[in-house]
Design a protein around this motif. Structure first.
Motif, PDB file in Angstrom:
ATOM      1  N   MET A 115      32.182 -24.093  10.993  1.00  0.00           N
ATOM      2  CA  MET A 115      30.870 -23.796  10.402  1.00  0.00           C
ATOM      3  C   MET A 115      29.888 -24.940  10.658  1.00  0.00           C
ATOM      4  N   GLU A 116      30.390 -26.166  10.655  1.00  0.00           N
ATOM      5  CA  GLU A 116      29.527 -27.318  10.946  1.00  0.00           C
ATOM      6  C   GLU A 116      28.954 -27.217  12.359  1.00  0.00           C
ATOM      7  N   LEU A 117      29.812 -26.856  13.322  1.00  0.00           N
ATOM      8  CA  LEU A 117      29.354 -26.744  14.708  1.00  0.00           C
ATOM      9  C   LEU A 117      28.425 -25.550  14.895  1.00  0.00           C
ATOM     10  N   LEU A 118      28.722 -24.442  14.231  1.00  0.00           N
ATOM     11  CA  LEU A 118      27.834 -23.273  14.310  1.00  0.00           C
ATOM     12  C   LEU A 118      26.448 -23.621  13.779  1.00  0.00           C
ATOM     13  N   ASN A 119      26.394 -24.352  12.653  1.00  0.00           N
ATOM     14  CA  ASN A 119      25.102 -24.753  12.091  1.00  0.00           C
ATOM     15  C   ASN A 119      24.381 -25.734  13.007  1.00  0.00           C
ATOM     16  N   LEU A 120      25.142 -26.684  13.571  1.00  0.00           N
ATOM     17  CA  LEU A 120      24.552 -27.688  14.458  1.00  0.00           C
ATOM     18  C   LEU A 120      23.850 -27.046  15.640  1.00  0.00           C
ATOM     19  N   LEU A 121      24.443 -25.977  16.171  1.00  0.00           N
ATOM     20  CA  LEU A 121      23.916 -25.344  17.373  1.00  0.00           C
ATOM     21  C   LEU A 121      23.131 -24.070  17.081  1.00  0.00           C
ATOM     22  N   GLY A 122      22.731 -23.897  15.840  1.00  0.00           N
ATOM     23  CA  GLY A 122      21.872 -22.767  15.497  1.00  0.00           C
ATOM     24  C   GLY A 122      22.536 -21.417  15.657  1.00  0.00           C
ATOM     25  N   LEU A 123      23.824 -21.337  15.333  1.00  0.00           N
ATOM     26  CA  LEU A 123      24.571 -20.094  15.521  1.00  0.00           C
ATOM     27  C   LEU A 123      25.028 -19.474  14.200  1.00  0.00           C
ATOM     28  N   SER A 124      24.464 -19.930  13.107  1.00  0.00           N
ATOM     29  CA  SER A 124      24.837 -19.358  11.815  1.00  0.00           C
ATOM     30  C   SER A 124      24.548 -17.857  11.824  1.00  0.00           C
ATOM     31  N   GLY A 125      25.507 -17.086  11.344  1.00  0.00           N
ATOM     32  CA  GLY A 125      25.353 -15.639  11.315  1.00  0.00           C
ATOM     33  C   GLY A 125      25.952 -14.934  12.504  1.00  0.00           C
ATOM     34  N   THR A 126      26.405 -15.693  13.505  1.00  0.00           N
ATOM     35  CA  THR A 126      27.004 -15.073  14.693  1.00  0.00           C
ATOM     36  C   THR A 126      28.520 -15.250  14.727  1.00  0.00           C
ATOM     37  N   GLU A 127      29.083 -15.851  13.679  1.00  0.00           N
ATOM     38  CA  GLU A 127      30.495 -16.234  13.740  1.00  0.00           C
ATOM     39  C   GLU A 127      31.442 -15.061  13.954  1.00  0.00           C
ATOM     40  N   HIS A 128      31.061 -13.857  13.529  1.00  0.00           N
ATOM     41  CA  HIS A 128      31.961 -12.705  13.658  1.00  0.00           C
ATOM     42  C   HIS A 128      31.627 -11.815  14.857  1.00  0.00           C
ATOM     43  N   LEU A 129      30.723 -12.282  15.715  1.00  0.00           N
ATOM     44  CA  LEU A 129      30.332 -11.501  16.890  1.00  0.00           C
ATOM     45  C   LEU A 129      31.185 -11.880  18.091  1.00  0.00           C
ATOM     46  N   LEU A 130      31.498 -10.884  18.923  1.00  0.00           N
ATOM     47  CA  LEU A 130      32.188 -11.127  20.180  1.00  0.00           C
ATOM     48  C   LEU A 130      31.204 -11.640  21.229  1.00  0.00           C
ATOM     49  N   PRO A 131      31.685 -12.319  22.274  1.00  0.00           N
ATOM     50  CA  PRO A 131      30.768 -12.816  23.305  1.00  0.00           C
ATOM     51  C   PRO A 131      29.842 -11.741  23.865  1.00  0.00           C
ATOM     52  N   GLY A 132      30.358 -10.522  24.055  1.00  0.00           N
ATOM     53  CA  GLY A 132      29.524  -9.450  24.584  1.00  0.00           C
ATOM     54  C   GLY A 132      28.395  -9.039  23.656  1.00  0.00           C
ATOM     55  N   GLN A 133      28.471  -9.439  22.385  1.00  0.00           N
ATOM     56  CA  GLN A 133      27.425  -9.129  21.412  1.00  0.00           C
ATOM     57  C   GLN A 133      26.433 -10.277  21.257  1.00  0.00           C
ATOM     58  N   LEU A 134      26.689 -11.384  21.933  1.00  0.00           N
ATOM     59  CA  LEU A 134      25.807 -12.550  21.867  1.00  0.00           C
ATOM     60  C   LEU A 134      24.825 -12.532  23.036  1.00  0.00           C
ATOM     61  N   SER A 135      23.643 -13.079  22.825  1.00  0.00           N
ATOM     62  CA  SER A 135      22.696 -13.252  23.922  1.00  0.00           C
ATOM     63  C   SER A 135      23.202 -14.351  24.852  1.00  0.00           C
ATOM     64  N   GLY A 136      22.559 -14.467  26.014  1.00  0.00           N
ATOM     65  CA  GLY A 136      22.965 -15.515  26.952  1.00  0.00           C
ATOM     66  C   GLY A 136      22.851 -16.902  26.343  1.00  0.00           C
ATOM     67  N   GLY A 137      21.765 -17.150  25.614  1.00  0.00           N
ATOM     68  CA  GLY A 137      21.602 -18.447  24.974  1.00  0.00           C
ATOM     69  C   GLY A 137      22.634 -18.710  23.902  1.00  0.00           C
ATOM     70  N   GLN A 138      22.980 -17.677  23.148  1.00  0.00           N
ATOM     71  CA  GLN A 138      24.007 -17.834  22.115  1.00  0.00           C
ATOM     72  C   GLN A 138      25.373 -18.084  22.733  1.00  0.00           C
ATOM     73  N   GLN A 139      25.663 -17.426  23.836  1.00  0.00           N
ATOM     74  CA  GLN A 139      26.934 -17.676  24.526  1.00  0.00           C
ATOM     75  C   GLN A 139      27.015 -19.124  24.989  1.00  0.00           C
ATOM     76  N   GLN A 140      25.906 -19.625  25.538  1.00  0.00           N
ATOM     77  CA  GLN A 140      25.903 -21.008  26.006  1.00  0.00           C
ATOM     78  C   GLN A 140      26.181 -21.970  24.856  1.00  0.00           C
ATOM     79  N   ARG A 141      25.532 -21.741  23.721  1.00  0.00           N
ATOM     80  CA  ARG A 141      25.707 -22.630  22.578  1.00  0.00           C
ATOM     81  C   ARG A 141      27.099 -22.504  21.962  1.00  0.00           C
ATOM     82  N   ALA A 142      27.651 -21.292  21.985  1.00  0.00           N
ATOM     83  CA  ALA A 142      29.019 -21.125  21.494  1.00  0.00           C
ATOM     84  C   ALA A 142      30.003 -21.875  22.387  1.00  0.00           C
ATOM     85  N   ALA A 143      29.796 -21.814  23.690  1.00  0.00           N
ATOM     86  CA  ALA A 143      30.660 -22.543  24.621  1.00  0.00           C
ATOM     87  C   ALA A 143      30.528 -24.048  24.413  1.00  0.00           C
ATOM     88  N   LEU A 144      29.298 -24.517  24.155  1.00  0.00           N
ATOM     89  CA  LEU A 144      29.088 -25.943  23.902  1.00  0.00           C
ATOM     90  C   LEU A 144      29.745 -26.361  22.590  1.00  0.00           C
TER      91      LEU A 144
END
Length: 348
Positions: A115-144
């Motif tokens: 949760m700390e990393l999700l918040n750091l990279l602005g991904l709060s609220g996406t934790e239960h989404l699969l990669p195919g449900q994420l935008s390109g920018g969200q995928q990049q931040r999840a990978a980071l």
């Protein structure tokens, strides 16, 4: 905490020979044209691909040494590698992709760190989404986020914005810069985008046809390119065959039949003249001559005007003008232009 790379690898007819060091807290650009070996270099550092010869040392730990028969597997190298396609596990949620690197922690601590990393990279609220449900920018931040969860000692970025729309790149570039500023370890940033690496990297290692040159400051690449490849990567449009001129600090352009004055004396290994910019001339300026203007084209920043000297033959040179200046010219077919000696570079 430095990363030292000296490696060789042969892939068919292509031969890679790379040598550089990225220092603690430094973001080093690995810059080169497509097919120059940038991504292969990162794969060798990360352990995804094995070099034929050489050494890779990170923070005093040898990751690879062909002579000593050392070749640590990727999971033991503590190198975070952001792939071009991000390589998220498609069947795992964003939360699960990050948690993969935190299995050593108790469940409660693992969840807190995710949760700390999700918040750091602005991904709060996406934790239960699969990669195919994420935008390109969200995928990049999840990978980071997944990379940071592994607590790497070095980070490798392979064209981090290549898969993103232009509208997303600026915002995500700023976010990535902020994250890396708090990292502290060496970062190797692969790109062919000059503006991108200028904004984010302190030094640059050029790769030309599989061979690395000396590492230099980014400002030196832009202000004092020494090779044709470096000049192309520095944004030079005008590169022409050149011969020694009739006097010291002059050159002769055989295609144009022109002699131009330079700041730098002739060097024996010179093959090409790089022209940083062409300007409209007034009066009897040094290195001024009349040109035929071919059909101008509109660019993002103004007008690009191809020019041919009246006494010369192709290739043309390009002059950039503000649109208003171009439109105000009373004569657009025959222009009097100049190239300043300090804007001429002798290239090998």
């Amino acid at each position: 905490m430095a990363l030292t790379v000296e490696l060789e690898k042969k892939l068919g007819d292509f031969r890679l020979e790379v040598s550089f060091t990225a220092g603690e807290g430094e973001t080093l650009a690995l810059l080169g044209a497509s097919g120059s070996g940038k991504s292969v270099t990162l794969r060798c550092i990360a352990g995804v691909e094995r070099p034929d010869r050489g050494r890779v040392v990170l923070d005093g730990v040898t990751l690879f040494d062909s002579a000593a028969h050392i070749n640590l597997p990727p999971q033991k190298r503590r190198v975070g590698y952001l792939f071009q396609n991000y390589a998220l596990f498609p069947h795992m949620t964003a939360e699960e992709n990050i948690a993969v690197c935190l299995r050593r922690l108790p469940k409660a601590l693992r969840q807190a760190r995710v949760m700390e990393l999700l918040n750091l990279l602005g991904l709060s609220g996406t934790e239960h989404l699969l990669p195919g449900q994420l935008s390109g920018g969200q995928q990049q931040r999840a990978a980071l986020a997944r990379i940071l969860a592994s607590e790497p000692r070095a980070v490798l970025l392979d064209e981090p914005f290549a898969a993103l729309d232009l509208s997303l790149r600026w915002t995500l570039e700023q976010s990535l810069r902020t994250v890396l500023a708090g990292f502290g370890g060496p970062v190797v940033w692969v790109s062919h985008d000059l503006g991108e690496v200028c904004r984010n990297c302190q030094r640059v290692c050029l790769l030309e046809s599989g061979r690395s040159g000396s590492v230099c400051r980014m400002t030196d690449l832009l202000e004092r390119p020494e090779t044709v490849g470096a000049a192309r990567l520095a944004g030079f449009r005008n590169l022409l065959p050149v011969q020694p001129g009739p006097a010291p600090e002059t050159v002769f352009l055989p295609d144009w039949g022109l002699v131009l004055h330079t700041v730098t004396p002739w060097q024996e290994d010179t093959t090409t003249l790089g022209i940083r910019r062409v300007e409209l001339a007034e009066g009897h300026d040094e290195n001024a001559f009349f040109c035929r203007a071919l059909e101008a084209v509109q660019d993002l920043n103004g007008m690009l005007v191809p020019l041919l000297p009246e006494t010369g033959s192709p290739p043309p040179i390009w002059m950039e003008l503000q649109k208003e200046v171009w439109q105000a010219l009373p004569e657009k077919r025959r222009l009097y232009v100049r190239v300043r000696p300090e804007d001429l570079f002798l290239l090998r």
